[in-house]
Design a protein around this motif. Structure first.
Motif, PDB file in Angstrom:
ATOM      1  N   THR A   3       0.820  -1.175   0.000  1.00  0.00           N
ATOM      2  CA  THR A   3       0.000   0.000   0.000  1.00  0.00           C
ATOM      3  C   THR A   3       0.851   1.218   0.000  1.00  0.00           C
ATOM      4  OG1 THR A   3      -0.012  -0.081   2.326  1.00  0.00           O
ATOM      5  CG2 THR A   3      -1.901  -0.920   1.262  1.00  0.00           C
ATOM      6  N   ASP A  51      -0.876  -6.046   2.552  1.00  0.00           N
ATOM      7  CA  ASP A  51      -0.988  -4.757   3.194  1.00  0.00           C
ATOM      8  C   ASP A  51      -2.395  -4.213   3.143  1.00  0.00           C
ATOM      9  OD1 ASP A  51      -1.073  -4.434   0.481  1.00  0.00           O
ATOM     10  OD2 ASP A  51      -0.549  -2.345   0.682  1.00  0.00           O
ATOM     11  N   ALA A  53      -5.996  -3.142   4.102  1.00  0.00           N
ATOM     12  CA  ALA A  53      -6.527  -2.825   5.428  1.00  0.00           C
ATOM     13  C   ALA A  53      -7.453  -3.922   5.898  1.00  0.00           C
ATOM     14  CB  ALA A  53      -7.271  -1.497   5.387  1.00  0.00           C
ATOM     15  N   GLN A  54      -7.281  -4.337   7.122  1.00  0.00           N
ATOM     16  CA  GLN A  54      -8.166  -5.345   7.679  1.00  0.00           C
ATOM     17  C   GLN A  54      -9.572  -4.767   7.691  1.00  0.00           C
ATOM     18  OE1 GLN A  54      -6.586  -6.304  11.481  1.00  0.00           O
ATOM     19  NE2 GLN A  54      -4.798  -7.309  10.638  1.00  0.00           N
ATOM     20  N   TYR A  84      -3.795   0.273   9.900  1.00  0.00           N
ATOM     21  CA  TYR A  84      -3.219  -1.068   9.720  1.00  0.00           C
ATOM     22  C   TYR A  84      -2.756  -1.539  11.088  1.00  0.00           C
ATOM     23  CZ  TYR A  84      -3.336   0.244   4.822  1.00  0.00           C
ATOM     24  OH  TYR A  84      -3.752   0.650   3.578  1.00  0.00           O
ATOM     25  N   ASN A 121      -3.455   5.844   9.821  1.00  0.00           N
ATOM     26  CA  ASN A 121      -2.881   4.744  10.594  1.00  0.00           C
ATOM     27  C   ASN A 121      -2.524   5.150  12.020  1.00  0.00           C
ATOM     28  OD1 ASN A 121      -1.997   2.026  10.811  1.00  0.00           O
ATOM     29  ND2 ASN A 121       0.113   2.646  10.434  1.00  0.00           N
ATOM     30  N   HIS A 182       5.107   1.906   6.549  1.00  0.00           N
ATOM     31  CA  HIS A 182       4.288   0.904   5.850  1.00  0.00           C
ATOM     32  C   HIS A 182       3.943   1.388   4.446  1.00  0.00           C
ATOM     33  CE1 HIS A 182       1.333  -2.006   4.822  1.00  0.00           C
ATOM     34  NE2 HIS A 182       0.327  -1.166   4.910  1.00  0.00           N
ATOM     35  N   SER A 512      -9.113  -1.371  13.601  1.00  0.00           N
ATOM     36  CA  SER A 512      -9.239  -1.954  12.278  1.00  0.00           C
ATOM     37  C   SER A 512     -10.346  -1.239  11.523  1.00  0.00           C
ATOM     38  CB  SER A 512      -9.577  -3.454  12.372  1.00  0.00           C
ATOM     39  OG  SER A 512      -8.519  -4.172  12.957  1.00  0.00           O
TER      40      SER A 512
END
Length: 587
Positions: A3, A51, A53-54, A84, A121, A182, A512
């Motif tokens: 990402t 990567d 996003a959950q 993340y 994030n 990230h 999340s």
């Protein structure tokens, strides 16, 4: 997959037992290290780290009726700034603690994010830890300005975002306990990648941890040729959105027309699936950027070592454990004493294409033998439930995940009682030390030897299942409530996001991303702790009239007011119940 969060990356970026004492004492209490071996599991799957996003979509139903509204849409570009949680300090500290390292206190930590985009994030972290300090930098002024507005709106005083290139970081910020980078490392020139590692070394506190994610090989080898074709095909299109759409069409075209028997077909099949579930902004930045460098794991570690940094672990413990490999591979890997080499061969087997690597200073001593003392500090997060009533005997009991895709078996009363309790409220962290006390009391294991045996059994089982990826360990306790009060409330952060017009997701207590529909978003925006459920229903009905949302039953629009109210109430109550399940409610 990766990402790239903004232009930073592109440009420089049971019942009580009568004889439980005897049962509990079957295991020795003095075990000094834990080796996973005995628990029978089924369909163990170690996910390839990526990567994305959950995402846990929050949906609500009125029952058999449907609620119509205009489609929710928003501009996909520039790259959207998501949380993340796998990069957050509690996850890094959990892995480090497992391997015997002391870690900085979350409440007083200083955190730096390189390539923070709009702060998606780290703003959730700043919200959750008001006494900690957060700094984010990004080369995109548009993203930084967007993040600053959110910080101002939320009245957060412990976070600052600066419009700055990674190349321009010197010592102006001091040192940090946690450094996050990230979705940047693979998308910058080599000199900036080296600068990232330099910052990680020079700006990291003595006990600090850094997390860097990157595209890796061999997984990207085949994908690289597909990327080259996408870049060639889209070179004449100006709009990033159009480029992304054309890239998807190209892969679809190639997939349809290539030789069915060719291995190439499988590569295209996989990329077609990936692109089919991926946003245009992700495609544009992941596949179509000029810069995209992939590394073998050992190459990345060698680069880190040149900056006096060493590898602590992956954010996913299960990906580090050779026992999750096929039996023959596990036998071969077991004799490999070097962890870097061992994990590199596992990457070869898995064809891994993305990694999250945790680093710390090279002078720190890491213990690769997992000890009970390290595990006992943790919380367990489990979604597994027993298939039947817990019995006080050694008859095996199967524990299954809600989707029925994975399961494990436990035999002893101690194991069965503990893991039934762990999974009682799925996804809610339960402190291991408290569980040991609970099981010992329930099983009347009151003398020191009996309680030590309970402790050893629980810690062994927890370690085994965590290494296999069946449960999660964390140092962070719950920051939400499971109780639905008369006036339900979600966090201030969730309220803020739910109140934004062009927003298709909110953040839960796990930090999340939780996708929301236009309807569930409105309901969440009303859960501020000042309104009863009936009052929220009233607000929803008023909004339905204002927005001309219609209730349908049997494909017909419903006009009856009593029916509409009952349907709206079901919708509100179901949304609140889902918010509870998704760890979104606060006291």
């Amino acid at each position: 997959m990766a990402t790239k969060k903004s232009k930073t990356a592109k440009k420089a970026k049971t019942a009580k037992s009568k004889n439980t004492k005897k049962t509990a004492s079957k295991k020795t209490a003095k075990k000094k290290e834990i080796a996973p071996d005995e628990i029978e599991t089924k369909n163990v799957q170690v996910a390839d780290e990526n990567d994305t996003a959950q995402d846990d979509a929050l949906e609500a139903s009125t029952g058999n009726e449907t609620l119509e509204s205009a489609p929710f849409s928003y501009d996909e570009l520039p790259y959207e700034s998501f949380p993340y949680s796998q990069t957050h300090p509690p996850q890094l500290a959990t892995i480090a603690t497992i391997f015997g390292l002391e870690t900085p206190d979350f409440d007083k930590m200083r955190v730096l994010e390189l390539g923070c985009a709009a702060g998606g994030n780290i703003i959730p972290l700043a919200h959750d830890y008001p006494d900690a300090e957060f700094v984010g930098i990004d080369l995109s002024k548009e993203q930084i300005d967007k993040g600053k507005k959110q910080i101002k709106d939320m009245k957060l005083k412990n976070i600052k975002l600066d419009h700055l290139s990674i190349a321009d970081i010197k010592d102006q910020y001091g040192t940090f306990d946690y450094i996050i980078c990230h979705g940047v490392f693979s998308w910058v020139p080599d000199e900036i990648a080296e600068k990232i590692l330099n910052v990680a070394h020079k700006s990291l506190s003595p006990e600090g941890l850094a997390i860097i994610s990157y595209n890796c090989l061999p997984g990207w080898s085949a994908v690289s040729s597909v990327r080259d074709m996408m870049i060639y095909h889209t070179r004449k299109f100006d709009s990033l959105t159009e480029k992304a759409e054309q890239a998807k069409r190209l892969v679809d075209f190639l997939h349809k027309n290539c030789d069915t028997e060719s291995p190439y077909k499988g590569i295209l099949e996989n990329e077609k699936k990936v692109l089919g579930r991926t946003r245009n902004d992700y495609i544009a930045h992941e596949y179509l950027e000029d810069q995209n460098t992939q590394y073998y794991f050992y190459e990345f570690i060698e680069k880190a070592q040149k900056h006096d940094l060493q590898y602590v672990g992956d954010t996913s413990l299960a990906t580090m454990y050779y026992g999750n490999m096929p039996d023959e591979a596990a036998k071969q890997l077991q004799v490999v004493n070097d962890m870097i080499t061992q994990e590199q061969y596992m990457d070869f087997i898995r064809n891994r294409r993305f990694r999250y690597s945790i680093l710390t200073h090279a002078n720190r001593k890491i213990n690769r033998k997992i000890t009970p003392e390290a595990i006992e500090k943790m919380y367990v997060v489990s979604t597994y439930k027993p298939e039947g009533p817990i019995t006080n005997d050694d008859k095996p009991m199967t524990f299954v995940r809600p989707d029925k895709k994975m399961s494990f078996k436990l035999s002893t009363p101690v194991q069965k009682l503990a893991f039934a309790k762990f999974g009682e409220n799925a996804g809610n962290p339960v402190k291991i030390s408290e569980m040991i006390d609970f099981v010992a009391e329930r099983l009347d294991a009151t003398d020191a030897d009996a309680k030590d045996a309970v402790r050893a059994t629980i810690l062994d089982s927890v370690a085994q299942l965590a290494l296999k990826g069946m449960i999660k360990l964390t140092l962070e306790g719950p920051r939400w409530t499971l109780k639905i009060s008369e006036k339900p409330r979600v966090s201030d952060h969730a309220l803020y996001l739910a109140g934004l017009d062009q927003q298709g997701w909110v953040v839960n207590g796990l930090r999340s991303k939780v996708s929301v529909t236009l309807i569930t978003k409105f309901i969440i925006s009303q859960l501020d702790g000042t309104q009863t459920i009936d009052q929220v229903v009233d607000k929803l009905i008023a909004e339905m009239e204002k927005q001309n949302w219609k209730i349908r039953a049997d494909k017909k629009v419903v006009e009856d007011e009593e029916f509409i109210r009952k349907a709206a109430e079901r919708l509100v109550r179901n949304t609140i119940a889902e918010a509870r399940r998704r760890c979104m409610l606060v006291a």
